[in-house]
Design a protein around this motif. Sequence first.
Motif, PDB file in Angstrom:
ATOM      1  N   GLU A   6      -6.761 -10.866   9.993  1.00 28.20           N
ATOM      2  CA  GLU A   6      -5.660 -11.230   9.117  1.00 28.20           C
ATOM      3  C   GLU A   6      -5.138  -9.962   8.457  1.00 28.20           C
ATOM      4  OE1 GLU A   6      -4.758 -14.186   5.338  1.00 28.20           O
ATOM      5  OE2 GLU A   6      -6.434 -14.654   6.666  1.00 28.20           O
ATOM      6  N   ILE A   7      -3.813  -9.867   8.387  1.00 23.24           N
ATOM      7  CA  ILE A   7      -3.169  -8.700   7.791  1.00 23.24           C
ATOM      8  C   ILE A   7      -2.108  -9.182   6.794  1.00 23.24           C
ATOM      9  CG2 ILE A   7      -3.617  -7.210   9.785  1.00 23.24           C
ATOM     10  CD1 ILE A   7      -0.673  -7.676  10.645  1.00 23.24           C
ATOM     11  N   THR A   8      -1.488  -8.262   6.108  1.00 23.12           N
ATOM     12  CA  THR A   8      -0.410  -8.606   5.181  1.00 23.12           C
ATOM     13  C   THR A   8       0.914  -8.690   5.942  1.00 23.12           C
ATOM     14  OG1 THR A   8       0.160  -6.316   4.677  1.00 23.12           O
ATOM     15  CG2 THR A   8      -1.570  -7.357   3.308  1.00 23.12           C
ATOM     16  N   ALA A   9       1.877  -9.320   5.314  1.00 23.92           N
ATOM     17  CA  ALA A   9       3.216  -9.366   5.906  1.00 23.92           C
ATOM     18  C   ALA A   9       3.732  -7.952   6.151  1.00 23.92           C
ATOM     19  CB  ALA A   9       4.164 -10.129   4.987  1.00 23.92           C
ATOM     20  N   GLU A  10       3.526  -7.092   5.176  1.00 18.60           N
ATOM     21  CA  GLU A  10       4.026  -5.717   5.279  1.00 18.60           C
ATOM     22  C   GLU A  10       3.423  -4.980   6.478  1.00 18.60           C
ATOM     23  OE1 GLU A  10       4.850  -7.359   1.435  1.00 18.60           O
ATOM     24  OE2 GLU A  10       2.924  -7.178   2.451  1.00 18.60           O
ATOM     25  N   GLU A  11       2.209  -5.325   6.838  1.00 20.09           N
ATOM     26  CA  GLU A  11       1.577  -4.675   7.991  1.00 20.09           C
ATOM     27  C   GLU A  11       2.168  -5.131   9.322  1.00 20.09           C
ATOM     28  OE1 GLU A  11      -2.961  -3.662   6.997  1.00 20.09           O
ATOM     29  OE2 GLU A  11      -2.414  -5.731   6.431  1.00 20.09           O
ATOM     30  N   THR A  12       2.896  -6.244   9.326  1.00 18.13           N
ATOM     31  CA  THR A  12       3.560  -6.685  10.561  1.00 18.13           C
ATOM     32  C   THR A  12       4.884  -5.959  10.783  1.00 18.13           C
ATOM     33  OG1 THR A  12       4.878  -8.500   9.596  1.00 18.13           O
ATOM     34  CG2 THR A  12       2.612  -9.026  10.294  1.00 18.13           C
ATOM     35  N   TYR A  13       5.469  -5.473   9.715  1.00 21.52           N
ATOM     36  CA  TYR A  13       6.838  -4.954   9.780  1.00 21.52           C
ATOM     37  C   TYR A  13       7.055  -3.815  10.781  1.00 21.52           C
ATOM     38  CZ  TYR A  13       7.668  -7.690   5.481  1.00 21.52           C
ATOM     39  OH  TYR A  13       7.778  -8.687   4.546  1.00 21.52           O
ATOM     40  N   PRO A  14       6.224  -2.784  10.806  1.00 22.31           N
ATOM     41  CA  PRO A  14       6.506  -1.694  11.753  1.00 22.31           C
ATOM     42  C   PRO A  14       6.530  -2.162  13.212  1.00 22.31           C
ATOM     43  CG  PRO A  14       4.902  -0.984  10.117  1.00 22.31           C
ATOM     44  CD  PRO A  14       5.075  -2.464   9.935  1.00 22.31           C
ATOM     45  N   LEU A  15       5.601  -3.032  13.577  1.00 24.35           N
ATOM     46  CA  LEU A  15       5.557  -3.504  14.963  1.00 24.35           C
ATOM     47  C   LEU A  15       6.724  -4.456  15.253  1.00 24.35           C
ATOM     48  CD1 LEU A  15       4.041  -3.285  17.584  1.00 24.35           C
ATOM     49  CD2 LEU A  15       2.460  -5.022  16.786  1.00 24.35           C
ATOM     50  N   ARG A  16       7.004  -5.360  14.328  1.00 21.10           N
ATOM     51  CA  ARG A  16       8.171  -6.248  14.494  1.00 21.10           C
ATOM     52  C   ARG A  16       9.429  -5.417  14.744  1.00 21.10           C
ATOM     53  NH1 ARG A  16       8.573 -10.374   9.393  1.00 21.10           N
ATOM     54  NH2 ARG A  16       6.647 -11.548   9.708  1.00 21.10           N
ATOM     55  N   HIS A  17       9.609  -4.398  13.920  1.00 24.58           N
ATOM     56  CA  HIS A  17      10.809  -3.575  14.020  1.00 24.58           C
ATOM     57  C   HIS A  17      10.861  -2.847  15.352  1.00 24.58           C
ATOM     58  CE1 HIS A  17      13.490  -0.118  12.980  1.00 24.58           C
ATOM     59  NE2 HIS A  17      14.224  -1.138  12.582  1.00 24.58           N
ATOM     60  N   LYS A  18       9.793  -2.194  15.704  1.00 29.42           N
ATOM     61  CA  LYS A  18       9.763  -1.381  16.921  1.00 29.42           C
ATOM     62  C   LYS A  18       9.972  -2.216  18.181  1.00 29.42           C
ATOM     63  CE  LYS A  18       7.045   2.088  19.321  1.00 29.42           C
ATOM     64  NZ  LYS A  18       5.948   3.030  19.208  1.00 29.42           N
ATOM     65  N   VAL A  19       9.337  -3.395  18.238  1.00 27.82           N
ATOM     66  CA  VAL A  19       9.368  -4.207  19.456  1.00 27.82           C
ATOM     67  C   VAL A  19      10.577  -5.130  19.522  1.00 27.82           C
ATOM     68  CG1 VAL A  19       8.129  -6.015  20.736  1.00 27.82           C
ATOM     69  CG2 VAL A  19       6.863  -4.117  19.714  1.00 27.82           C
TER      70      VAL A  19
END
Length: 122
Positions: A6-19
């Motif tokens: 489990e991670i934070t929402a903020e930790e998803t952001y870089p991958l969401r953005h890049k992909v």
Amino acid sequence: MIEIKEITAEETYPLRHKVMYPNHPFEYIKLPKDQEGTHFAVVKKAKNVTVVSLFFENDSAQFRKLATLESEQGQGHASKLLDFIITYAKKNNAKKLWCNARANKTSYYKKFGLEVSRPKIG
């Protein structure tokens, strides 16, 4: 070796953005209810390689923004993560798990027992 955590929402952001949205501003990838969700990552060598966000409402759960680094695609990370969130949703009493999938991805989700549904109009 990989792990799912489990991670934070903020930790998803870089991958969401890049992909998913590399040509959009970084703020574009944020969801209005991100802070209400539960977020998971497949971690390989201390790096998030796949992420997904899960949102519960009543007895339903919706997963959103499933993304895998291009260099890691085809290695089963998203499948492992989907299996994980299906089990997680069931353990948390979800009666329905759904997503808004792109039309060209429906056959992938059918492998997990998910069905195509269309909204009723009128």
